[in-house]
Write an enzyme that holds these catalytic residues in place. Structure first.
Site, short mmCIF file in Angstrom:
data_model
loop_
_atom_site.label_atom_id
_atom_site.label_comp_id
_atom_site.label_asym_id
_atom_site.label_seq_id
_atom_site.Cartn_x
_atom_site.Cartn_y
_atom_site.Cartn_z
CE1 TYR A 30 -4.39 -1.89 5.04
CE2 TYR A 30 -3.44 0.30 4.72
CZ TYR A 30 -3.92 -0.88 4.20
OH TYR A 30 -3.93 -1.08 2.84
CB SER B 198 -0.87 0.00 1.26
OG SER B 198 -1.46 1.27 1.44
#
Ligand code: ZN
Length: 688
Positions: free
Chosen positions: A578, A565
């Site tokens: 996350y 990501s």
């Protein structure tokens, strides 16, 4: 016994070419009558040509069709009056024959005629079947086959010694028939059967009658002695046998895949196990192929692995396979040298069929479909060897005869008609979290480029639906679904095991399974933190470890891609769990890249940003949390992200798939440890 499949209600309304199509599909439906792609049928009828003239047309199966699935378009029409003068010729090469027949087509758009067309043209019968039935080839490969055929059929059948199909064979059959006008069929030694009739129905019945008379004779002799000389080796105990295979398959795939990767298929059907476990099977299998149609896909001989699972260990199996493959390749080279003509370079010297006593048969192909076809054809060869050795001694084609077919210009020509292979052809790719979102787009793109795609997902139903879609779109067994929870070691091991047992190994792994959560640090629970790390860090570690273990055994390199990501490099606020887990993933990938280089394993990372379409993550509370964080409404998220990117674009799953395809392909062969941003341009994430 071959069953009569003719249904009068189905056939009664049909005439002309439709009747021929009907008969052909009935013959093809029983593979003991017509093997895959083999055999051909014909019909002669009066037609009107493009100038309005009456002409007799030979309708014969076009090259490349399979009788089981043939349609009207699979047949080609040729003007018989142009062909028949050839009967008086002395000589005609294959090339001359092919060029000549191209001029006889009723319509230039029709498919190229079968190699065996002249056999149909030269015989004066309205309907003709040429098949390669098990029972007839069993007679045709018996040492005393001609005498046995005489015992069974008397003068009703003509025996034709083996020569390669073409002009000479067709002419020889025609002249024998002129001398024996009462004959009702021709047996072609080491090849097959020709039968005929005035109507489609009588032709079909004649074909079955001859096949079944041979079959009855074989069955009546079979009781005299045990099949394949009796049992030599017992089938392996399970699950130990399959556990051995799961270890052995990648080793084998590596050993035969040095020049080009292959897809493997395992056959453990009772008939195949009976053969590989038999006393006389080794000698039978290694004496050579039964029929030209088989050997094109099975090669002249299989690789026989000398192994007994009840006596020997897994290590001994691996050694036997490696040694066996090397020896096979040397012998293939020798076969090529002894028979070669200067025309064609040597093919890949590795086996298409591998026989392992106690364990089963493996076949190889450029894709799962071709591996399956090799299996189907060797299953036919097993039945032929069973029949021939039951009535007499099996007498295979000679190496020179086999070479003449394997390196036959007309067979080579067929290969040149094949389209070029796709970018990921011969590759096996496992993608985690592939049932939805980015994973699904990747799976579709990889399959489109020729890969065999394993849809690994915790949602097995969703995975199965996608695998079905990909098989439907791209062909037999091009995708499979496996249940996979990336936080469970057992689940991952099992997913890899199923992949290996289905395709034989693995080339590309995309770790993509993901989830997301967003809370400020004070309200991030320990379980939320652990969940992010379980899936995004530990899960990626477990998948990578299993992939490395497989690739080290397979020795064909490997290709690992992490879908990370943008957040792995640039933190967004209030998503600590996350972001930290994604950063761990990124650093793991770099470590693995450093570690895998010596084995040719590449590890790269893609960092998407804000891929919302089709994503389960963005359907969850994550969307609301992110919107709240940016001070916008949840339905403004797409617009917000677009404006945030330099290029003013949204990023879609297909964009990530394109990047993954690049990293999975040889176009990025010299790239490892890299991070590829697919985020529309986020300055904070620029690599430095
Ligand atoms: Zn044939």
């Amino acid at each position: 016994m071959v069953m009569n499949l003719w249904v009068e209600e189905e056939a009664s309304g049909l005439n002309g070419l439709d009747e021929l199509v009907y008969r052909s599909t009935l013959l093809g439906r029983d593979r003991s009558v017509a093997n895959w792609g083999g055999g051909n049928t014909s019909m002669k009828s009066d037609e009107v040509d493009f100038r309005g003239r009456q002409t007799t047309v030979l309708w014969v199966k076009g090259s490349g069709s399979d009788l089981a699935t043939i349609t009207r378009q699979g047949f080609t029409g040729l003007r018989l009056e142009d062909i028949l003068p050839l009967l008086d010729r002395q000589e005609m090469s294959d090339a001359e024959m092919t060029a000549y027949l191209a001029h006889c087509l009723l319509d230039p758009g029709m498919p190229r005629q079968s190699i065996e067309t002249l056999m149909h043209a030269f015989l004066p019968f309205k309907h003709i079947d040429h098949t390669h039935p098990d029972s007839i080839i069993a007679l045709a490969t018996s040492r005393h086959g001609e005498a046995i055929a005489g015992d069974i059929f008397g003068n009703e059948v003509i025996w034709e010694p083996y020569i390669r199909p073409g002009f000479k064979l067709a002419q020889s059959i025609a002249s024998k028939l002129q001398k024996h006008p009462g004959a009702g069929a021709v047996i072609l030694a080491k090849h097959g059967l020709i039968t005929w009739g005035d109507t489609s129905h009588t032709c079909y019945e004649k074909t079955l009658q001859i096949i079944n008379r041979a079959g009855e004779y074989i069955a009546s002799r079979a009781a005299d002695h045990p099949v394949f000389g009796g049992v030599k080796i017992a089938a392996a105990a399970q699950p130990q046998g399959d556990q051995m295979l799961a270890q052995a398959l990648p080793v084998l795939r590596g050993a035969i895949g040095k020049n080009q990767h292959m897809i493997l298929q395992l056959d453990q059907s009772p008939a195949t196990l009976e053969f590989v476990n038999g006393m006389s099977s080794r000698q039978l299998a290694l004496s050579g192929a039964a029929c030209p149609d088989h050997l094109v896909h099975t090669k002249y001989v299989p690789l026989w692995v000398d192994f007994d699972p009840s006596q020997q260990s897994e290590t001994e199996l691996l050694a036997a396979l490696q040694h066996g493959v090397e020896e096979y390749a040397e012998q293939y080279q020798q076969y090529y040298e002894e028979n070669k003509t200067p025309d064609y370079p040597m093919d890949d010297p590795y086996p298409r069929v591998i026989l392992m006593p106690g364990l089963g048969m493996l076949t190889t192909g450029k894709d799962a479909r071709m591996a399956d076809i090799s299996a189907q054809l060797f299953q036919r060869a097993i039945q032929v060897m069973r029949g021939a050795s039951g009535i007499d001694r099996y007498a295979a084609m000679t190496p020179a005869e086999a070479f003449g077919v394997e390196y036959w210009p007309l067979e080579r020509y067929k290969l040149t008609l094949l389209p070029p292979e796709c970018e990921l052809a011969r590759q096996i790719a496992l993608i985690t979290g592939a049932a939805s979102g980015i994973g699904r787009a990747l799976a579709r793109r990889f399959a489109q480029e020729g890969a065999h795609v394993v849809i690994a997902d915790i949602d097995l139903n969703g995975a199965q639906a996608l695998a079905n879609e990909l098989c439907e779109a791209h062909g037999f067994m091009r995708s499979m679904a496996v249940a996979c929870d990336v936080t469970s070691e057992e689940s991952i091991t099992e997913a890899f095991r199923q992949t290996i047992m289905t395709y034989g190994g693995l080339d590309v792994v995309v770790s993509n399974a993901g989830l997301a959560s967003a809370h400020e640090i004070e309200s991030t629970t320990l379980s939320e933190w652990n969940k992010m790390f379980d899936v995004l860090s530990t899960g990626y570690f477990l998948v990578a470890r299993e992939a490395f273990r497989t690739w080290r055994k397979q020795k064909l390199g490997g290709n690992l891609i992490f879908i990370a990501s943008k957040n792995a490099v640039v933190p967004s606020k209030k998503a600590g769990a996350y972001n930290a887990a994604k950063a761990a993933e990124l650093h793991l990938a770099r470590t693995l890249a450093a570690e895998g280089g010596d084995a040719g394993i590449r590890v790269n990372v893609i960092c998407p940003d804000a891929v919302i379409q089709g994503s389960n993550i963005w359907n969850s509370t994550w969307r609301e949390a992110r919107a709240k964080e940016y001070g916008i409404q949840p339905d403004e998220i797409e617009n917000y992200f677009r404006q945030r990117s330099i290029l003013n674009v949204n990023v879609f799953p297909e964009d990530i798939a394109e990047a993954a395809l690049f990293l999975a392909s040889s176009r990025s062969a010299k790239t490892t440890g890299a991070m590829l941003m697919v985020d529309g341009g986020i300055p904070g994430a620029f690599v430095r």
